[in-house]
Each structure stands twice: as C-alpha cells, then as structure tokens.
Write a protein that holds these residues in place. Sequence first.
Motif, PDB file in Angstrom:
ATOM      1  N   SER A  86      36.480  58.165  25.900  1.00  0.00           N
ATOM      2  CA  SER A  86      37.182  59.408  25.600  1.00  0.00           C
ATOM      3  C   SER A  86      37.309  59.619  24.100  1.00  0.00           C
ATOM      4  N   VAL A  87      37.520  60.870  23.698  1.00  0.00           N
ATOM      5  CA  VAL A  87      37.793  61.160  22.286  1.00  0.00           C
ATOM      6  C   VAL A  87      39.131  60.541  21.907  1.00  0.00           C
ATOM      7  N   ASP A  88      39.403  60.445  20.621  1.00  0.00           N
ATOM      8  CA  ASP A  88      40.663  59.843  20.199  1.00  0.00           C
ATOM      9  C   ASP A  88      41.833  60.790  20.477  1.00  0.00           C
ATOM     10  N   ASP A  89      43.053  60.271  20.359  1.00  0.00           N
ATOM     11  CA  ASP A  89      44.262  61.026  20.715  1.00  0.00           C
ATOM     12  C   ASP A  89      44.415  62.299  19.881  1.00  0.00           C
ATOM     13  N   GLU A  90      44.038  62.234  18.601  1.00  0.00           N
ATOM     14  CA  GLU A  90      44.172  63.402  17.727  1.00  0.00           C
ATOM     15  C   GLU A  90      43.265  64.541  18.185  1.00  0.00           C
ATOM     16  N   GLU A  91      42.022  64.215  18.508  1.00  0.00           N
ATOM     17  CA  GLU A  91      41.089  65.239  18.967  1.00  0.00           C
ATOM     18  C   GLU A  91      41.504  65.791  20.324  1.00  0.00           C
ATOM     19  N   LEU A  92      41.976  64.914  21.204  1.00  0.00           N
ATOM     20  CA  LEU A  92      42.420  65.368  22.521  1.00  0.00           C
ATOM     21  C   LEU A  92      43.600  66.323  22.402  1.00  0.00           C
ATOM     22  N   ALA A  93      44.519  66.041  21.477  1.00  0.00           N
ATOM     23  CA  ALA A  93      45.667  66.925  21.265  1.00  0.00           C
ATOM     24  C   ALA A  93      45.213  68.298  20.767  1.00  0.00           C
ATOM     25  N   LEU A  94      44.220  68.331  19.891  1.00  0.00           N
ATOM     26  CA  LEU A  94      43.676  69.604  19.401  1.00  0.00           C
ATOM     27  C   LEU A  94      43.070  70.413  20.557  1.00  0.00           C
ATOM     28  N   ILE A  95      42.338  69.737  21.430  1.00  0.00           N
ATOM     29  CA  ILE A  95      41.702  70.414  22.566  1.00  0.00           C
ATOM     30  C   ILE A  95      42.764  70.961  23.519  1.00  0.00           C
ATOM     31  N   GLU A  96      43.763  70.151  23.829  1.00  0.00           N
ATOM     32  CA  GLU A  96      44.822  70.576  24.754  1.00  0.00           C
ATOM     33  C   GLU A  96      45.573  71.778  24.196  1.00  0.00           C
ATOM     34  N   ALA A  97      45.860  71.765  22.886  1.00  0.00           N
ATOM     35  CA  ALA A  97      46.567  72.889  22.279  1.00  0.00           C
ATOM     36  C   ALA A  97      45.717  74.158  22.313  1.00  0.00           C
ATOM     37  N   ALA A  98      44.415  74.016  22.069  1.00  0.00           N
ATOM     38  CA  ALA A  98      43.512  75.173  22.105  1.00  0.00           C
ATOM     39  C   ALA A  98      43.443  75.760  23.508  1.00  0.00           C
ATOM     40  N   VAL A  99      43.355  74.907  24.509  1.00  0.00           N
ATOM     41  CA  VAL A  99      43.277  75.365  25.905  1.00  0.00           C
ATOM     42  C   VAL A  99      44.568  76.066  26.303  1.00  0.00           C
ATOM     43  N   ALA A 100      45.705  75.478  25.921  1.00  0.00           N
ATOM     44  CA  ALA A 100      47.004  76.065  26.278  1.00  0.00           C
ATOM     45  C   ALA A 100      47.173  77.453  25.650  1.00  0.00           C
ATOM     46  N   SER A 101      46.639  77.643  24.451  1.00  0.00           N
ATOM     47  CA  SER A 101      46.813  78.921  23.762  1.00  0.00           C
ATOM     48  C   SER A 101      45.932  80.030  24.331  1.00  0.00           C
ATOM     49  N   ALA A 102      44.895  79.657  25.084  1.00  0.00           N
ATOM     50  CA  ALA A 102      43.931  80.663  25.537  1.00  0.00           C
ATOM     51  C   ALA A 102      43.839  80.808  27.056  1.00  0.00           C
ATOM     52  N   SER A 103      44.657  80.055  27.802  1.00  0.00           N
ATOM     53  CA  SER A 103      44.461  80.013  29.255  1.00  0.00           C
ATOM     54  C   SER A 103      45.290  81.042  30.049  1.00  0.00           C
ATOM     55  N   GLU A 104      46.218  81.723  29.409  1.00  0.00           N
ATOM     56  CA  GLU A 104      46.996  82.727  30.159  1.00  0.00           C
ATOM     57  C   GLU A 104      46.101  83.902  30.544  1.00  0.00           C
ATOM     58  N   PRO A 105      46.275  84.536  31.702  1.00  0.00           N
ATOM     59  CA  PRO A 105      47.329  84.322  32.706  1.00  0.00           C
ATOM     60  C   PRO A 105      46.935  83.375  33.837  1.00  0.00           C
ATOM     61  N   ALA A 106      46.108  82.382  33.562  1.00  0.00           N
ATOM     62  CA  ALA A 106      45.777  81.390  34.589  1.00  0.00           C
ATOM     63  C   ALA A 106      47.039  80.640  34.995  1.00  0.00           C
ATOM     64  N   LEU A 107      47.015  80.070  36.188  1.00  0.00           N
ATOM     65  CA  LEU A 107      48.184  79.370  36.710  1.00  0.00           C
ATOM     66  C   LEU A 107      48.286  77.938  36.208  1.00  0.00           C
ATOM     67  N   GLN A 108      47.138  77.318  35.995  1.00  0.00           N
ATOM     68  CA  GLN A 108      47.164  75.888  35.631  1.00  0.00           C
ATOM     69  C   GLN A 108      45.801  75.446  35.112  1.00  0.00           C
ATOM     70  N   VAL A 109      45.842  74.456  34.216  1.00  0.00           N
ATOM     71  CA  VAL A 109      44.638  73.739  33.803  1.00  0.00           C
ATOM     72  C   VAL A 109      44.861  72.265  34.120  1.00  0.00           C
ATOM     73  N   HIS A 110      43.938  71.671  34.858  1.00  0.00           N
ATOM     74  CA  HIS A 110      44.104  70.245  35.173  1.00  0.00           C
ATOM     75  C   HIS A 110      42.760  69.530  35.060  1.00  0.00           C
ATOM     76  N   ASP A 111      42.826  68.206  35.174  1.00  0.00           N
ATOM     77  CA  ASP A 111      41.635  67.354  35.040  1.00  0.00           C
ATOM     78  C   ASP A 111      40.859  67.641  33.757  1.00  0.00           C
ATOM     79  N   LEU A 112      41.610  67.802  32.664  1.00  0.00           N
ATOM     80  CA  LEU A 112      40.971  68.024  31.360  1.00  0.00           C
ATOM     81  C   LEU A 112      40.421  66.696  30.846  1.00  0.00           C
TER      82      LEU A 112
END
Length: 286
Positions: A203-229
Amino acid sequence: MPQKFALWSILVALAVFALKLVAWRWTGSVALLSDALESIVNVVAAMIAYFALRLAAKPADAGHPFGHSKAEYLSAVAEGAMILLAAVLVLREAIAALPAPTLGEAPAAGIAINVVAALVNGGWALVLLRVGRARRSPALAASARHILADVLTSAGVVAGLLLALATGWLILDPLLAILVGLHILREGWHVLSDSVDGLMDASVDDEELALIEAAVASASEPALQVHDLRARRSASVVFVEMHLVVPKRMSVGEAHDICDRIEEAVTAALPAARATVHVEPESELV
C-alpha cells in the motif's frame, strides 16, 4: 529526465571506481580495497538502473496494459542483491588480511585520493536523492541510498586509516574493512526489502493515503458512501480503486459525473494517480 540522471550515474560511478582503485594501489589497504569493490557494484548497478528506467518509460501496450513501471523495482532488487554480494566480497578480503595487515609506501596520497572520490560520490548522491524523491523513482532512490552508504563507508575508512597511521596499529585496517562489510550488508538488505515490497503491491504510505481519502471525500457528494478504498504504488504511478454507493434511482449519467469528479480530485492531489471507481446501488451500503 530520470534516464538522463541514470546515464550520468554510470559515468560518475566509473570515475569514482578509478579513483578508489588508484587509492588502493598506492596504499595496499584492504579497507580501501573493500571500498573499491563496493564501487564496482555501483558501476554495474547504475547500468541496470539506466536500462530499467528506459523500459519503465515505455507506454502501456496490449501485453502490459498497466505500463512497465515495475521494471524500476526489478532494477532496485538487482541492486540490493549486488550490494549483498559486495558485502560478502569485502568480508572475505578483510578476514583474509587479519593475520598480517600491511600498508603501502604512499598511504597519505592514497587516502587523499579516496577523500576526493568520496566528495564526488556524496555530491552526486544528494542530486540523485532529490530527483528520485521528486520523480517517485525507486531505481534512482535506491542508487542514491547505495551511494550515500558508500560515502559513509569511505569516511569511516579514511578516519580509521589516519588513526592506524598515527598509532601504528595496522590491525585497524582489516577491522575497518569488516565493519564496512557489515554496513554494506545492512544497506543491501534495506534496498532489497523495500523493492520487494513494491513488487508485492504494498500500500501507499499513510500520508499519501490521507491525501487520497480527503480528495475522494471532497468530490463524492451526493453519493451515499465510498468503501473498500485501496491504493498501491507501482514506481512513480499510484493505482487507486474504490466502490461508490449511490441512490438506487440515480441515473447512470449522474453517477458517471461523480466518478469523473472523484478521478479529477485524486489526480489533483496526486498527479501520478490513476483512479478506478466501481458504482454500486444503495443495497450495497456497509
């Protein structure tokens, strides 16, 4: 760009090896011979890295739809194995010299030449380290770590030889060579284990994973959920996968728009990333 630096690495490694060889011939020091043996590995490893980078730069094709980026990890694995081989050669020479240590007729001149070689190596290692980190190149980063280990080795050898000359304790020469061998062994193991992690899709390191998660969270509305990232690094490329849960009545076009926004956000956070989004209905909420 990385290919250019890898090509220059070959020339620098050849120059450093030549200097260390002269230093050994003038001193007869087994510690300096050990240092020169490691530089032989630097030359071969630089050649391997150059050809691996050329292969990694090739675009994806029918036989390799995800590209050729993992060739860099193969280069780094080969370099790690060669560092281990260098360590074995160094230890063999050092142990053989323990019963009757000697130094040549011009040890001071030989030591001075070795210092010049170390300074050349150190400057080039810092350049490679900066470029390797900026370009996310495992091959250049592995080469930089190897050369930095070589510089530290040279510094220790020079300090020890100066002490041996000052005190007359020539036994310090092979003892230093043994320490050099153990240090090289440790460095080779680190290079090898890091490269194998890359080949095993770590897996990528924790810093890169946090960047990806933040990017996904900012762009995923109005979806109900993102999982298995999930995200894995393949040399300079990051592959990202996720499941996007949307309302059952949402149109395909609307879901596709969300996927596009997520992919764009992830790429903005990590320019080398390639995101894949799998859309699911709300019955798949977890």
